[in-house]
Write a protein that holds these residues in place. Structure first.
Motif, short mmCIF file in Angstrom:
data_model
loop_
_atom_site.label_atom_id
_atom_site.label_comp_id
_atom_site.label_asym_id
_atom_site.label_seq_id
_atom_site.Cartn_x
_atom_site.Cartn_y
_atom_site.Cartn_z
N GLY A 172 48.86 49.11 45.98
CA GLY A 172 50.09 48.41 45.58
C GLY A 172 50.35 48.68 44.11
N THR A 173 50.74 47.65 43.35
CA THR A 173 51.09 47.85 41.93
C THR A 173 49.92 48.46 41.16
N VAL A 174 48.77 47.78 41.16
CA VAL A 174 47.64 48.25 40.35
C VAL A 174 46.98 49.48 40.98
N LEU B 63 39.71 38.42 53.01
CA LEU B 63 39.33 39.80 53.34
C LEU B 63 38.67 40.51 52.15
N GLY C 120 56.49 43.26 38.68
CA GLY C 120 55.11 43.42 39.17
C GLY C 120 54.09 42.60 38.38
N GLY D 42 50.79 44.50 34.88
CA GLY D 42 51.55 45.73 35.12
C GLY D 42 50.64 46.84 35.60
N ASP E 152 45.32 51.34 53.00
CA ASP E 152 46.44 50.42 52.78
C ASP E 152 47.10 50.16 54.12
N THR F 205 46.88 47.67 33.64
CA THR F 205 45.74 47.17 34.44
C THR F 205 44.89 48.33 34.92
N LYS G 240 40.63 38.39 39.91
CA LYS G 240 40.05 37.24 39.20
C LYS G 240 39.87 36.03 40.11
N GLU H 183 51.66 37.13 40.62
CA GLU H 183 50.73 37.22 41.74
C GLU H 183 51.51 37.22 43.06
N GLY I 120 43.47 41.99 46.63
CA GLY I 120 43.73 40.62 46.16
C GLY I 120 43.35 39.57 47.20
P1 NDP Z 1 49.95 44.34 45.41
O1 NDP Z 1 50.38 43.29 46.39
O2 NDP Z 1 51.00 45.10 44.70
O3 NDP Z 1 48.99 45.39 46.14
C1 NDP Z 1 48.08 45.04 47.14
C2 NDP Z 1 48.04 46.19 48.13
O4 NDP Z 1 47.03 45.94 49.08
C3 NDP Z 1 49.36 46.38 48.88
O5 NDP Z 1 49.73 47.73 48.91
C4 NDP Z 1 49.00 45.86 50.26
O6 NDP Z 1 49.73 46.51 51.30
C5 NDP Z 1 47.54 46.25 50.35
N1 NDP Z 1 46.84 45.50 51.39
C6 NDP Z 1 47.01 44.23 51.78
N2 NDP Z 1 46.17 43.93 52.78
C7 NDP Z 1 45.44 45.05 53.02
C8 NDP Z 1 44.42 45.38 53.94
N3 NDP Z 1 43.99 44.51 54.84
N4 NDP Z 1 43.92 46.63 53.93
C9 NDP Z 1 44.36 47.55 53.04
N5 NDP Z 1 45.34 47.29 52.14
C10 NDP Z 1 45.87 46.06 52.14
O7 NDP Z 1 48.98 43.61 44.38
P2 NDP Z 1 48.65 44.03 42.88
O8 NDP Z 1 48.41 45.47 42.81
O9 NDP Z 1 49.63 43.40 41.97
O10 NDP Z 1 47.28 43.22 42.66
C11 NDP Z 1 46.06 43.68 43.19
C12 NDP Z 1 44.94 42.87 42.55
O11 NDP Z 1 44.96 43.08 41.14
C13 NDP Z 1 45.05 41.36 42.75
O12 NDP Z 1 43.77 40.82 42.86
C14 NDP Z 1 45.71 40.89 41.46
O13 NDP Z 1 45.40 39.56 41.15
C15 NDP Z 1 45.06 41.83 40.48
N6 NDP Z 1 45.79 42.05 39.24
C16 NDP Z 1 47.10 42.38 39.26
C17 NDP Z 1 47.77 42.64 38.09
C18 NDP Z 1 49.21 43.04 38.07
O14 NDP Z 1 49.75 43.21 36.97
N7 NDP Z 1 49.87 43.19 39.20
C19 NDP Z 1 47.09 42.59 36.80
C20 NDP Z 1 45.67 42.24 36.89
C21 NDP Z 1 45.07 41.97 38.08
P3 NDP Z 1 51.15 45.87 51.77
O15 NDP Z 1 52.02 45.93 50.57
O16 NDP Z 1 51.54 46.76 52.86
O17 NDP Z 1 50.83 44.47 52.20
#
Ligand code: NDP
Ligand code: HSE
Length: 440
Positions: A12-14, A85, A187, A306, A44, A310, A105, A190, A81
């Motif tokens: 996803g984002t990170v 799971l 982005g 972002g 993913d 990150t 976190k 949470e 996140g």
């Molecule tokens: P996103 O929601 O953007 O990304 C999560 C990704 O995981 C998505 O692509 C999602 O797919 C995928 N996903 C969900 N369920 C599954 C699964 N069962 N198997 C495989 N892939 C899966 O989240 P972020 O990137 O924003 O955040 C990720 C982590 O980083 C979190 O713990 C967040 O707290 C932490 N974080 C985020 C920051 C930020 O700036 N965004 C900064 C610091 C920490 P789909 O979209 O298809 O559901």
């Protein structure tokens, strides 16, 4: 040396930021790590999007278990996140002897003790630089750079979304919902933005920093958590008039109550003098102020959220693992800075025991003697007044606001005084209370 192989859970984002920065800077990173770092597999749910992002450079699967069970994968990067799971996958990866890097976190603030214990037993590393303050290397600073110090307190703006909301509301007069939607679009927020606006995300982060600073277990359920949803625009304005900014701060501090040591662990909106550097941290930027006995105050500033900021922290952990994976596990930097058999059981203090200063806004009927009654109650509760602001009632109004800034006192004194003030017949509604920290 052969490249170390990583499997990425969630692009996803990170995750996408991590994949891109690793690709773009691969040569620089290889020279630093002493070997290449290759993302060999990505899992993913949205495999079409993952395939497009990875452009045939690695295998894409929908089932994350295929990565945690793959014997060729050395490091699992968890960027899904949540704590259901994600916990299951992290624990499986550790059980399979893989190092883990996570930005999660929430997972670590709640299950950190169990995860670090399992990793210690298996001799694998869990990197979590990205879990606190995004791109700012605060974990490394606390765990290694400041290791000579007895840390006294930490205060940080550690949630980009809420800092962005407070800044935009103040500077552009935008409403809460509009700015929150923008933070989600960028982005920063949470998956469940109530974690941001109710202070939970900041509490996860300060819980992790508290453990590292004081050598105590992660104890999120004992943190006091208040977000920004109850904050009134009028208080932001009065604070400005008195020379303060309101920020959502995560605070952890050594304290002594009745001769017994304890730790304050709290997140809440806080007045800070406008002249402090940290009061001028705006938008999605984060800043963490750390007070150590030897070094004094140090301030860490940067992007707290972002994709690429990150990713910068995620990759720093990958490089550490690439460098250290061959080292004897007993001689690596401990996950929580202190050796696992040297942790302290110093308790987290209940909120009534904390000591700080307060901003009080009291809505009163504009009658003779109101102020005297309020100040008498404060004096009886041994609360000393630092500053006061009494507004003239608006044209045609019979009520007005009294604003009081107190000197430091215990929270229990303030709660008792507020209860009495609210019982005065000349006081209208509830007293607004916001904590104030000089951070000097
Ligand atoms: P996103 O929601 O953007 O990304 C999560 C990704 O995981 C998505 O692509 C999602 O797919 C995928 N996903 C969900 N369920 C599954 C699964 N069962 N198997 C495989 N892939 C899966 O989240 P972020 O990137 O924003 O955040 C990720 C982590 O980083 C979190 O713990 C967040 O707290 C932490 N974080 C985020 C920051 C930020 O700036 N965004 C900064 C610091 C920490 P789909 O979209 O298809 O559901
Ligand atoms: N939602 C978090 C924030 C992301 O706004 O700070 C970074 O941890």
């Amino acid at each position: 040396m052969k490249p170390i192989k990583a499997g990425l859970l969630g692009i996803g984002t990170v995750g996408a930021g991590t994949f891109e920065v690793l690709r773009r800077n691969q040569e620089e990173i290889r020279r630093r790590a002493g070997r290449g770092i290759e993302i060999a597999m990505v899992a993913d749910l949205n495999t079409a999007r993952a395939t497009e992002l990875t452009q045939g450079r690695c295998k894409v699967v929908s089932d994350a278990n295929l990565i945690v069970n793959d014997p060729d994968i050395d490091i699992v990067i968890e960027l899904i996140g949540g704590y259901g799971l994600a916990k299951d996958l992290v624990m499986k990866a550790i059980a399979n002897g893989k190092h883990v890097v996570t930005a999660n976190k929430a997972l670590l603030a709640i299950h950190g003790t169990e995860i670090f214990k399992a990793a210690q037993e298996k001799g694998v590393m869990v990197g979590f630089e990205a879990a606190v303050a995004g791109g700012i290397p605060i974990i490394k600073a606390l765990r290694e750079g400041l290791t000579a110090n007895r840390i006294q307190w930490i205060a940080g703006i550690i949630n980009g979304t809420t800092n962005f909301i407070l800044s935009e509301m103040r500077d552009k007069g935008l409403d809460f919902q509009t700015v929150l939607a923008e933070a989600q679009r960028l982005g920063y927020a949470e998956a469940d933005p109530t974690f941001d606006i109710e202070g939970i995300d900041a509490a996860h982060k300060v819980t992790i920093m508290s453990a590292i600073a004081f050598g105590i277990p992660v104890q999120f359920p004992k943190a006091h958590v208040e977000g920004i949803t109850q904050l009134q625009a009028v208080d932001i304005r009065y604070a400005e008039q008195l020379g303060y900014r309101i920020k959502l701060l995560g605070i952890t501090r050594r304290a002594e109550v009745n001769g017994r040591a304890g730790i304050e662990l709290r997140v809440h909106p806080t007045l800070i003098p406008s002249r402090r550097l940290i009061a001028n941290v705006e938008g999605a930027m984060n800043a963490v102020l750390v007070q150590g006995d030897a070094v004094g105050a140090t301030l860490y500033y940067g992007k707290g959220a972002g994709a690429e900021p990150t990713a910068s922290a995620v990759i720093a952990d990958l490089v550490d693992i690439a460098r250290l994976s061959a080292a004897d596990p007993e001689h690596r930097v401990p996950h929580l800075a202190f050796q696992p058999d040297a942790m302290s059981d110093i308790p987290i203090l209940p909120m009534e025991d904390i000591t700080t200063s307060y901003y009080l806004r009291i809505r009163v009927a504009d009658k003779l003697g109101v102020l005297a009654n309020v100040t008498r109650i404060l004096a009886d509760a041994t609360i000393s007044v630092d500053a006061m602001l009494q507004k003239e009632p608006d044209e045609g109004e019979t009520q007005t606001d009294i604003i009081i800034l107190t000197h430091q006192t215990q929270e229990r004194n303030v709660l008792a005084a507020i209860a009495q003030i609210e019982r005065l017949s000349t006081v209208v509604g509830k007293v607004a209370k916001i904590r104030l920290e000089e951070l000097s």
